[in-house]
Design a protein around this motif. Structure first.
Motif, PDB file in Angstrom:
ATOM      1  N   GLY A 245      -2.363  24.695  -5.515  1.00  0.00           N
ATOM      2  CA  GLY A 245      -2.025  23.277  -5.259  1.00  0.00           C
ATOM      3  C   GLY A 245      -3.033  22.788  -4.267  1.00  0.00           C
ATOM      4  N   GLY A 246      -4.254  23.620  -4.237  1.00  0.00           N
ATOM      5  CA  GLY A 246      -5.275  23.066  -3.240  1.00  0.00           C
ATOM      6  C   GLY A 246      -6.493  23.888  -3.507  1.00  0.00           C
ATOM      7  N   VAL A 247      -7.571  23.455  -2.816  1.00  0.00           N
ATOM      8  CA  VAL A 247      -8.928  24.344  -2.833  1.00  0.00           C
ATOM      9  C   VAL A 247      -8.677  25.695  -2.049  1.00  0.00           C
TER      10      VAL A 247
ATOM     11  N   GLY B  50      -6.990  11.232   0.835  1.00  0.00           N
ATOM     12  CA  GLY B  50      -6.972  11.929  -0.259  1.00  0.00           C
ATOM     13  C   GLY B  50      -6.321  13.299  -0.129  1.00  0.00           C
ATOM     14  N   GLU B  51      -6.056  13.823   1.101  1.00  0.00           N
ATOM     15  CA  GLU B  51      -5.416  14.805   1.436  1.00  0.00           C
ATOM     16  C   GLU B  51      -3.716  14.482   1.358  1.00  0.00           C
ATOM     17  N   ALA B  52      -3.487  13.253   1.648  1.00  0.00           N
ATOM     18  CA  ALA B  52      -2.225  13.017   1.607  1.00  0.00           C
ATOM     19  C   ALA B  52      -1.644  12.760  -0.047  1.00  0.00           C
ATOM     20  N   PHE B  53      -2.802  12.038  -0.819  1.00  0.00           N
ATOM     21  CA  PHE B  53      -2.656  11.999  -2.093  1.00  0.00           C
ATOM     22  C   PHE B  53      -2.160  13.571  -2.787  1.00  0.00           C
ATOM     23  N   ASP B  54      -3.043  14.489  -2.379  1.00  0.00           N
ATOM     24  CA  ASP B  54      -2.946  15.885  -2.898  1.00  0.00           C
ATOM     25  C   ASP B  54      -1.602  16.539  -2.453  1.00  0.00           C
ATOM     26  N   LYS B  55      -1.186  16.246  -1.244  1.00  0.00           N
ATOM     27  CA  LYS B  55       0.277  16.842  -0.499  1.00  0.00           C
ATOM     28  C   LYS B  55       1.365  16.254  -1.349  1.00  0.00           C
TER      29      LYS B  55
ATOM     30  N   ALA C 108       1.305  14.621  -4.260  1.00  0.00           N
ATOM     31  CA  ALA C 108       1.400  15.396  -5.738  1.00  0.00           C
ATOM     32  C   ALA C 108       2.071  16.802  -5.763  1.00  0.00           C
ATOM     33  N   ARG C 109       1.670  17.531  -4.658  1.00  0.00           N
ATOM     34  CA  ARG C 109       2.337  18.675  -4.710  1.00  0.00           C
ATOM     35  C   ARG C 109       3.767  18.689  -4.656  1.00  0.00           C
TER      36      ARG C 109
ATOM     37  N   PRO D  16      -6.236  17.933  -8.515  1.00  0.00           N
ATOM     38  CA  PRO D  16      -6.022  17.168  -7.552  1.00  0.00           C
ATOM     39  C   PRO D  16      -5.169  15.963  -7.797  1.00  0.00           C
ATOM     40  N   GLY D  17      -4.335  15.786  -6.784  1.00  0.00           N
ATOM     41  CA  GLY D  17      -3.432  14.900  -6.683  1.00  0.00           C
ATOM     42  C   GLY D  17      -3.611  13.338  -7.084  1.00  0.00           C
ATOM     43  N   GLY D  18      -4.699  12.795  -6.660  1.00  0.00           N
ATOM     44  CA  GLY D  18      -4.980  11.436  -6.493  1.00  0.00           C
ATOM     45  C   GLY D  18      -4.750  10.894  -7.977  1.00  0.00           C
ATOM     46  N   PRO D  19      -5.750  11.285  -9.011  1.00  0.00           N
ATOM     47  CA  PRO D  19      -5.497  10.940 -10.322  1.00  0.00           C
ATOM     48  C   PRO D  19      -4.079  10.778 -10.880  1.00  0.00           C
TER      49      PRO D  19
END
Ligand code: KG4
Ligand code: ZN
Length: 404
Positions: free
Chosen positions: A51-53, A189-194, A196-197, A204-207
């Motif tokens: 769920g992340g790098v 971007g971090e907020a998009f990723d979190k 998404a999770r 990555p959550g953005g797309p």
């Protein structure tokens, strides 16, 4: 290490190396605009299950792929080593393990090939992706090619929206930056990723959020606010070519997508905060929206429809805050252009809203090609072209917490 730029030392063919996170990007760029080759290897698939790098995994992949990526870049560009004028590399900010691979490779090449070494701040590289061919001036709807190279007139405000940063910067010329504000907590971007999770979407959550949000059916009153017709009027211009056809981003519906009787009025049940839209500063905060989504996920068992609504409203909130603050800073500092860079700049909603002529008047609004918004070596090479600062290769050190 702060850099004082030696402006106007322009090298013709620059090899740019990017290795700050999970992408290994190497490119050859001619005359600060023409991409001769641009190769990117990403370890993103290895991080999906976490769920992340994972920094250690990313660094190990950098070691594995950097030489094959280098060879492929040179082969695709069809230039000899003698024709390369300088080596540029991103030396921060980023993950230390990943950074070291690119920086040490660049230093070695500079010594062995006897070329100048130019260190580049990754964040400034994202801004300079807008000087590459393929950059679209969204207001004029033109895409720069060869002699029609778009020009970013100064002063400009630059918005950097990536996985690690959200920064607003005033640019009065090449290399002349004034930091106006940044995020106080999570990057956009971090907020998009979190988020998404939280919604069980992959990294990555953005797309993924962008895709999911497209499935959301707005209730009638809100739908009309977004004036679909004005978006469609801006499509299909011959100058736009095939690159960023807004008609592809917002396809014209053949008929209204639903009738009143089909619409589920219970659907519109979530509201999310739009933090820091007012106030006199240029800072951002995204952790509140993320927490609001988290709380919703605990309170409700979210259906697919619910998730589409949350994805839509989350994207809406983030875009609104980013666009409002950028436009506000543009009007305060009487700038001529807005430039946007970083992974979140690939977001179609952000692109169309930032360039809405009703909101930004005569400003030209630049976004790099979508592939050039996310991490790549070409943005490092073009940045080095404009902001050359040679350093003795053996003295360059990676700087994970480098800022403006
Ligand atoms: O600039 P970048 O490639 O790497 C960093 O420097 O961090 O940005 C990656 C970030 C990720 O958080 C990813 O979710 C986000 O950019 N991103 C997007 C989109 N594509 C990538 N966010 C919103 N919409 C997108 N289409
Ligand atoms: Zn980046």
């Amino acid at each position: 290490m702060p850099l004082n730029y030696d402006l106007h030392i322009n090298f013709m063919n620059i090899l740019g190396i990017e290795s700050t996170c999970d992408e290994t990007g190497i490119a050859l760029v001619k005359d600060g605009k023409q991409i001769l080759s641009n190769v990117v290897a990403s370890s993103v698939n290895l991080h999906k299950k976490y769920g992340g790098v994972v920094p250690e995994v990313a660094a190990r992949e950098q070691v594995k792929v950097i030489i094959p990526v280098l060879k492929e870049t040179i082969a695709q560009a069809d230039v000899s080593v003698e024709e390369i004028d300088a080596i540029a590399c991103a030396y921060g900010p980023g993950l230390i393990g990943s950074l070291l691979v690119g920086v040490e490779t660049a230093k070695t090449l500079a010594v062995v090939w006897n070329k100048p070494l130019i260190p580049v701040n990754h964040l400034i590289g994202h801004i300079y992706a807008n000087w590459l061919e393929g950059t679209t001036d969204y207001r004029l709807r033109t895409t720069a090619v060869d002699s029609r190279q778009s020009t970013v007139d100064f002063p400009a405000v630059a918005l950097i929206v990536s996985g690690g940063h959200t920064d607003l910067v005033l640019m009065t010329g090449h290399g002349k930056f004034r930091f106006l504000g940044g995020t106080r907590d999570d990057a956009a971007g971090e907020a998009f990723d979190k988020v998404a999770r939280i919604l069980d979407l992959p990294y990555p959550g953005g797309p993924e959020i962008e895709k999911l949000a497209k499935n959301y059916k707005l209730p009638r009153p809100e739908r009309s606010r977004y004036s679909l017709s004005s978006l469609h009027e801006r499509t299909d211009t011959p100058e736009l070519g095939s690159m960023y056809s807004l008609s592809r981003i917002h396809p014209r519906p053949k008929s209204p997508r639903y009738s009143a009787s089909e619409y589920n009025f219970k659907q519109n049940k979530f509201t999310l905060p739009k933090p820091m839209t007012s106030g006199d500063n240029f800072d951002f905060s995204f952790s509140g929206i993320k927490t609001a989504v988290f709380n919703l996920s605990k309170k409700f068992s979210l259906s697919f429809q619910d998730k589409t609504e949350i994805a839509y409203k989350f994207q809406d909130a983030v875009c609104e805050v980013l666009v409002k603050k950028t436009h506000k800073s543009a009007s305060k500092y009487h700038v001529k252009s807005i430039v946007v860079g970083g992974g979140v700049a690939a977001n179609s909603e952000l692109r169309s809203r930032m360039s809405d002529p009703a909101k930004n008047g005569k400003l030209n609004v630049f976004f790099p090609e979508k592939e050039l918004s996310i991490d790549n070596g070409a943005m490092i090479a073009v940045c080095a072209y404009y902001l050359s600062k040679k350093v003795p290769p053996l003295f360059l050190k990676a700087d994970p917490s480098l800022h403006f």
